[in-house]
Design a protein around this motif. Structure first.
Motif, PDB file in Angstrom:
ATOM      1  N   ILE A   1      14.030  57.525  18.518  1.00 32.85           N
ATOM      2  CA  ILE A   1      13.558  57.920  19.846  1.00 32.85           C
ATOM      3  C   ILE A   1      12.497  56.913  20.275  1.00 32.85           C
ATOM      4  CG2 ILE A   1      12.592  59.758  21.270  1.00 32.85           C
ATOM      5  CD1 ILE A   1      15.225  60.519  19.928  1.00 32.85           C
ATOM      6  N   GLY A   2      12.827  56.095  21.281  1.00 29.50           N
ATOM      7  CA  GLY A   2      11.899  55.072  21.746  1.00 29.50           C
ATOM      8  C   GLY A   2      12.277  53.683  21.248  1.00 29.50           C
ATOM      9  N   GLY A   3      12.336  52.733  22.191  1.00 32.38           N
ATOM     10  CA  GLY A   3      12.715  51.363  21.839  1.00 32.38           C
ATOM     11  C   GLY A   3      11.537  50.453  21.620  1.00 32.38           C
ATOM     12  N   SER A   4      10.511  50.934  20.948  1.00 26.29           N
ATOM     13  CA  SER A   4       9.299  50.148  20.708  1.00 26.29           C
ATOM     14  C   SER A   4       9.568  49.013  19.736  1.00 26.29           C
ATOM     15  CB  SER A   4       8.199  51.051  20.148  1.00 26.29           C
ATOM     16  OG  SER A   4       8.599  51.553  18.879  1.00 26.29           O
ATOM     17  N   ARG A   5       8.564  48.166  19.560  1.00 25.86           N
ATOM     18  CA  ARG A   5       8.695  47.065  18.603  1.00 25.86           C
ATOM     19  C   ARG A   5       8.840  47.600  17.181  1.00 25.86           C
ATOM     20  NH1 ARG A   5       4.196  42.616  20.224  1.00 25.86           N
ATOM     21  NH2 ARG A   5       2.920  44.486  20.355  1.00 25.86           N
ATOM     22  N   ILE A   6       8.216  48.731  16.893  1.00 25.45           N
ATOM     23  CA  ILE A   6       8.384  49.333  15.563  1.00 25.45           C
ATOM     24  C   ILE A   6       9.849  49.687  15.348  1.00 25.45           C
ATOM     25  CG2 ILE A   6       7.835  51.307  14.104  1.00 25.45           C
ATOM     26  CD1 ILE A   6       5.085  51.381  15.323  1.00 25.45           C
ATOM     27  N   ALA A   7      10.474  50.293  16.356  1.00 23.66           N
ATOM     28  CA  ALA A   7      11.890  50.640  16.243  1.00 23.66           C
ATOM     29  C   ALA A   7      12.738  49.387  16.022  1.00 23.66           C
ATOM     30  CB  ALA A   7      12.354  51.374  17.504  1.00 23.66           C
ATOM     31  N   GLN A   8      12.457  48.355  16.792  1.00 27.13           N
ATOM     32  CA  GLN A   8      13.239  47.119  16.670  1.00 27.13           C
ATOM     33  C   GLN A   8      13.109  46.513  15.278  1.00 27.13           C
ATOM     34  OE1 GLN A   8      12.482  44.380  20.018  1.00 27.13           O
ATOM     35  NE2 GLN A   8      11.689  46.134  21.139  1.00 27.13           N
ATOM     36  N   LYS A   9      11.872  46.401  14.781  1.00 31.65           N
ATOM     37  CA  LYS A   9      11.652  45.779  13.471  1.00 31.65           C
ATOM     38  C   LYS A   9      12.261  46.625  12.353  1.00 31.65           C
ATOM     39  CE  LYS A   9       9.590  42.252  15.115  1.00 31.65           C
ATOM     40  NZ  LYS A   9      10.334  40.963  15.132  1.00 31.65           N
ATOM     41  N   THR A  10      12.260  47.939  12.529  1.00 33.60           N
ATOM     42  CA  THR A  10      12.869  48.807  11.516  1.00 33.60           C
ATOM     43  C   THR A  10      14.379  48.637  11.484  1.00 33.60           C
ATOM     44  OG1 THR A  10      11.099  50.441  11.847  1.00 33.60           O
ATOM     45  CG2 THR A  10      13.078  51.171  10.685  1.00 33.60           C
ATOM     46  N   ILE A  11      15.008  48.704  12.662  1.00 30.60           N
ATOM     47  CA  ILE A  11      16.467  48.615  12.740  1.00 30.60           C
ATOM     48  C   ILE A  11      16.955  47.272  12.200  1.00 30.60           C
ATOM     49  CG2 ILE A  11      18.409  48.500  14.358  1.00 30.60           C
ATOM     50  CD1 ILE A  11      16.887  50.586  16.059  1.00 30.60           C
ATOM     51  N   GLN A  12      16.203  46.210  12.449  1.00 35.97           N
ATOM     52  CA  GLN A  12      16.600  44.889  11.954  1.00 35.97           C
ATOM     53  C   GLN A  12      16.595  44.819  10.431  1.00 35.97           C
ATOM     54  OE1 GLN A  12      13.771  42.473  14.079  1.00 35.97           O
ATOM     55  NE2 GLN A  12      15.073  42.269  15.884  1.00 35.97           N
ATOM     56  N   GLN A  13      15.849  45.718   9.779  1.00 32.31           N
ATOM     57  CA  GLN A  13      15.795  45.724   8.316  1.00 32.31           C
ATOM     58  C   GLN A  13      16.822  46.662   7.678  1.00 32.31           C
ATOM     59  OE1 GLN A  13      11.899  46.012   6.384  1.00 32.31           O
ATOM     60  NE2 GLN A  13      10.916  45.693   8.361  1.00 32.31           N
ATOM     61  N   LEU A  14      17.395  47.568   8.466  1.00 36.14           N
ATOM     62  CA  LEU A  14      18.289  48.577   7.901  1.00 36.14           C
ATOM     63  C   LEU A  14      19.683  47.998   7.631  1.00 36.14           C
ATOM     64  CD1 LEU A  14      17.329  51.700  10.053  1.00 36.14           C
ATOM     65  CD2 LEU A  14      16.646  51.177   7.703  1.00 36.14           C
ATOM     66  N   PRO A  15      20.400  48.556   6.650  1.00 36.98           N
ATOM     67  CA  PRO A  15      21.752  48.064   6.323  1.00 36.98           C
ATOM     68  C   PRO A  15      22.712  48.214   7.496  1.00 36.98           C
ATOM     69  CG  PRO A  15      20.901  49.502   4.588  1.00 36.98           C
ATOM     70  CD  PRO A  15      19.958  49.627   5.741  1.00 36.98           C
ATOM     71  N   ASP A  16      23.668  47.306   7.581  1.00 34.83           N
ATOM     72  CA  ASP A  16      24.631  47.317   8.682  1.00 34.83           C
ATOM     73  C   ASP A  16      25.577  48.510   8.623  1.00 34.83           C
ATOM     74  OD1 ASP A  16      23.601  45.011   9.760  1.00 34.83           O
ATOM     75  OD2 ASP A  16      24.967  43.683   8.673  1.00 34.83           O
ATOM     76  N   ASP A  17      25.720  49.131   7.453  1.00 35.14           N
ATOM     77  CA  ASP A  17      26.672  50.240   7.344  1.00 35.14           C
ATOM     78  C   ASP A  17      26.078  51.575   7.796  1.00 35.14           C
ATOM     79  OD1 ASP A  17      24.926  50.578   5.259  1.00 35.14           O
ATOM     80  OD2 ASP A  17      26.455  50.948   3.735  1.00 35.14           O
ATOM     81  N   MET A  18      24.827  51.569   8.253  1.00 32.43           N
ATOM     82  CA  MET A  18      24.240  52.793   8.794  1.00 32.43           C
ATOM     83  C   MET A  18      24.690  52.998  10.240  1.00 32.43           C
ATOM     84  SD  MET A  18      20.304  53.208   7.513  1.00 32.43           S
ATOM     85  CE  MET A  18      19.927  53.821   5.876  1.00 32.43           C
ATOM     86  N   ASN A  19      24.841  54.262  10.625  1.00 34.19           N
ATOM     87  CA  ASN A  19      25.164  54.603  12.019  1.00 34.19           C
ATOM     88  C   ASN A  19      23.850  54.879  12.747  1.00 34.19           C
ATOM     89  OD1 ASN A  19      27.999  54.561  11.463  1.00 34.19           O
ATOM     90  ND2 ASN A  19      27.793  56.600  10.545  1.00 34.19           N
ATOM     91  N   ILE A  20      23.451  53.965  13.606  1.00 32.05           N
ATOM     92  CA  ILE A  20      22.137  54.030  14.240  1.00 32.05           C
ATOM     93  C   ILE A  20      22.290  54.222  15.743  1.00 32.05           C
ATOM     94  CG2 ILE A  20      19.987  52.782  14.681  1.00 32.05           C
ATOM     95  CD1 ILE A  20      20.547  51.209  12.072  1.00 32.05           C
ATOM     96  N   LYS A  21      21.599  55.215  16.274  1.00 28.20           N
ATOM     97  CA  LYS A  21      21.529  55.413  17.721  1.00 28.20           C
ATOM     98  C   LYS A  21      20.060  55.340  18.147  1.00 28.20           C
ATOM     99  CE  LYS A  21      25.685  58.237  18.276  1.00 28.20           C
ATOM    100  NZ  LYS A  21      26.250  59.504  18.792  1.00 28.20           N
ATOM    101  N   LEU A  22      19.824  54.644  19.256  1.00 25.26           N
ATOM    102  CA  LEU A  22      18.455  54.501  19.773  1.00 25.26           C
ATOM    103  C   LEU A  22      18.417  55.018  21.210  1.00 25.26           C
ATOM    104  CD1 LEU A  22      16.028  51.527  19.335  1.00 25.26           C
ATOM    105  CD2 LEU A  22      16.341  52.558  21.571  1.00 25.26           C
ATOM    106  N   ILE A  23      17.524  55.976  21.472  1.00 29.94           N
ATOM    107  CA  ILE A  23      17.370  56.578  22.799  1.00 29.94           C
ATOM    108  C   ILE A  23      16.165  55.950  23.481  1.00 29.94           C
ATOM    109  CG2 ILE A  23      17.210  58.731  24.079  1.00 29.94           C
ATOM    110  CD1 ILE A  23      19.582  58.643  22.166  1.00 29.94           C
ATOM    111  N   GLU A  24      16.387  55.353  24.669  1.00 27.43           N
ATOM    112  CA  GLU A  24      15.296  54.700  25.403  1.00 27.43           C
ATOM    113  C   GLU A  24      15.488  54.959  26.903  1.00 27.43           C
ATOM    114  OE1 GLU A  24      12.452  52.867  27.191  1.00 27.43           O
ATOM    115  OE2 GLU A  24      12.389  52.927  24.997  1.00 27.43           O
ATOM    116  N   PRO A  25      14.439  55.497  27.593  1.00 32.05           N
ATOM    117  CA  PRO A  25      14.604  55.855  29.014  1.00 32.05           C
ATOM    118  C   PRO A  25      14.566  54.674  29.986  1.00 32.05           C
ATOM    119  CG  PRO A  25      12.395  56.403  28.262  1.00 32.05           C
ATOM    120  CD  PRO A  25      13.155  55.956  27.048  1.00 32.05           C
ATOM    121  N   ASP A  26      14.000  53.538  29.573  1.00 34.52           N
ATOM    122  CA  ASP A  26      13.878  52.384  30.467  1.00 34.52           C
ATOM    123  C   ASP A  26      15.151  51.542  30.389  1.00 34.52           C
ATOM    124  OD1 ASP A  26      13.233  49.599  31.313  1.00 34.52           O
ATOM    125  OD2 ASP A  26      11.236  50.448  31.632  1.00 34.52           O
TER     126      ASP A  26
END
Length: 445
Positions: free
Chosen positions: A234-259
């Motif tokens: 929830i939220g497309g902050s820099r923390i979210a971005q840096k976390t997702i970039q470290q996670l394995p590609d086989d994870m199913n990731i959804k990111l909710i951002e209002p902007d």
């Protein structure tokens, strides 16, 4: 010690408050007068209105006598320029807050040191690292590897049915030597357990063990490992971005951002995530997107209240693992009371990193724990250290301190009162924040 902090935002102000407790000479510098004026009355801090990139303003702050200059304004360029000037004007050490990950790469370290930038810190990257670790060790509230992995600090919430409930520390139950409970957080109070204490339901316990004993400890704490495949952000902050970039590609990731504009940018950066332009507080939308099937929800939007609400909503949908960024420190006890498993705070993460630089050379590492009024400190014992002159039980350590373990010849060893620390040992101590200076004298050369 004389310290100048440039930037009276959240990080700078919090750091100034922490350091003022240490009877240090603290100056807080900011070019916006409205950010100042609230600390001098309650803390031993000198506030100055000025530009951190002005040579004259830095001189007026006494930069030539500074032991440490910390630049934590919102602008990376300002922080780096200020540190370069501070170094040239006589500051012994400098630290700049940055937002460019490239600067942290090992091959660039000497380049920046030559410019006068001794230390660089990217709080969002540190927070992302903690989120990734929390997802990996998801049965824990918090996990920290100590002394290069020789020892592990595990934080566990005790639920009904756990084997350790009701076991007194002087009963012999914990004498197996396979893990050591070094502290307990109960009703927002942190206590160092003694013989008459026992573990209760809803306690948050802090356990030191070696990695090979984590499964045994997990079983006694009544926990099970859960697979993490579906993650909601929830939220497309820099923390979210840096976390997702470290996670394995086989994870199913959804990111909710209002902007919408941010969503477009994120879709270009994050190829392993589905970006959804929506309001994270829209319950019907969350249901349609399948939040009820999520293994974890990570709320890292701009506001603490929104992140807490998002985690509470996730709990209603049955999500077991929730992680919230809570930058308002006053909200942290409330967030934990609402059973949010992991609470992150960039201010405390940054402060613990900087605080480590101010301690003596016998301190190898210090970690300020967001979810407890305590720190984990790694000390190095030398030939002259007082701690090596007898058994631990005879050392008369401060009552709000507990040695969890030692590392000897790269091997992690749990301790008890009859253990003697030897020169060359790395000693892991769990302590209340206010006694860390008292501990320092036990390890001085």
């Amino acid at each position: 010690m004389r310290i100048i902090i440039a930037g009276a935002g959240d990080v700078g102000t919090h750091l100034a408050k922490l350091l003022s407790r240490e009877n240090m000479d603290i100056t807080l510098l900011d070019e916006h007068s409205e950010r100042l004026g609230t600390l001098e009355a309650n803390y031993d801090i000198l506030e100055k209105v000025g530009n951190p990139t002005s040579i004259q303003d830095l001189k007026d702050c006494g930069i030539q006598h500074a032991d440490l200059f910390v630049a934590v304004t919102p602008e990376e360029n300002t922080n780096m320029t200020a540190c370069i000037l501070a170094n040239r004007l006589g500051a012994k050490k400098t630290l700049a807050r940055i937002d460019n990950y490239e600067y942290l790469l090992e091959e660039n370290r000497n380049f920046f040191k030559d410019l006068g930038l001794n230390h660089l810190i990217y709080p969002e990257v540190l927070a992302a690292n903690e989120i990734c670790e929390s997802l990996k060790t998801n049965w824990l509230r918090y996990h920290l590897s100590l002394c290069g992995g020789a020892l592990e600090l595990c934080v566990v919430k005790i639920r009904e049915g756990a084997e350790v409930i009701g076991k007194r520390f002087d009963s012999g139950y914990f004498s197996h030597g396979r893990y050591r409970i070094v502290a307990i957080k109960r009703d927002n109070h942190t206590l160092i357990p003694s013989g008459a204490d026992e573990v209760e339901v809803e306690d948050v316990v802090y356990v030191v063990c070696i990695r090979e004993e984590m499964d045994f400890m997990r079983t006694q704490m009544g926990k099970s490992v859960r697979e993490m495949k579906n993650i909601f952000f929830i939220g497309g902050s820099r923390i979210a971005q840096k976390t997702i970039q470290q996670l394995p590609d086989d994870m199913n990731i959804k990111l909710i951002e209002p902007d919408k504009d941010i969503c477009y940018k994120l879709s270009e950066k994050l190829g392993n995530a589905l970006i959804i332009n929506a309001d994270g507080s829209d319950m019907e939308m969350l249901r349609e997107e399948g939040i009820q099937d999520a293994d974890a929800v990570v709320a890292v939007a701009g506001k603490s209240e929104a992140n807490i609400f998002a985690c509470l909503a996730a709990k209603r949908f049955g999500v077991r693992k929730t992680i919230a960024e809570v930058e308002n420190i006053d909200y942290i006890p409330m967030a934990e009371g609402l059973d949010i498993e992991t609470v992150l705070n960039k201010k405390t993460i940054t402060a613990s990193y900087i605080y480590q630089m101010l301690l003596d050379t016998n301190v190898l590492n210090v970690k300020n724990l967001t979810n407890a009024d305590a720190q984990v400190v790694e000390f190095l014992a030398s030939e002259k250290s007082r701690i090596t002159k007898g058994l631990i039980k005879d050392m008369h350590l401060p009552k709000d301190a507990n040695i969890g373990g030692i590392v000897r010849a790269k091997e992690g060893i749990l301790v008890n009162g009859d253990t003697q620390v030897l020169p060359g040992d790395k000693v892991v101590v769990f302590c209340k924040s206010e006694v860390i200076r008292q501990l320092d004298k036990f390890f001085k050369d």
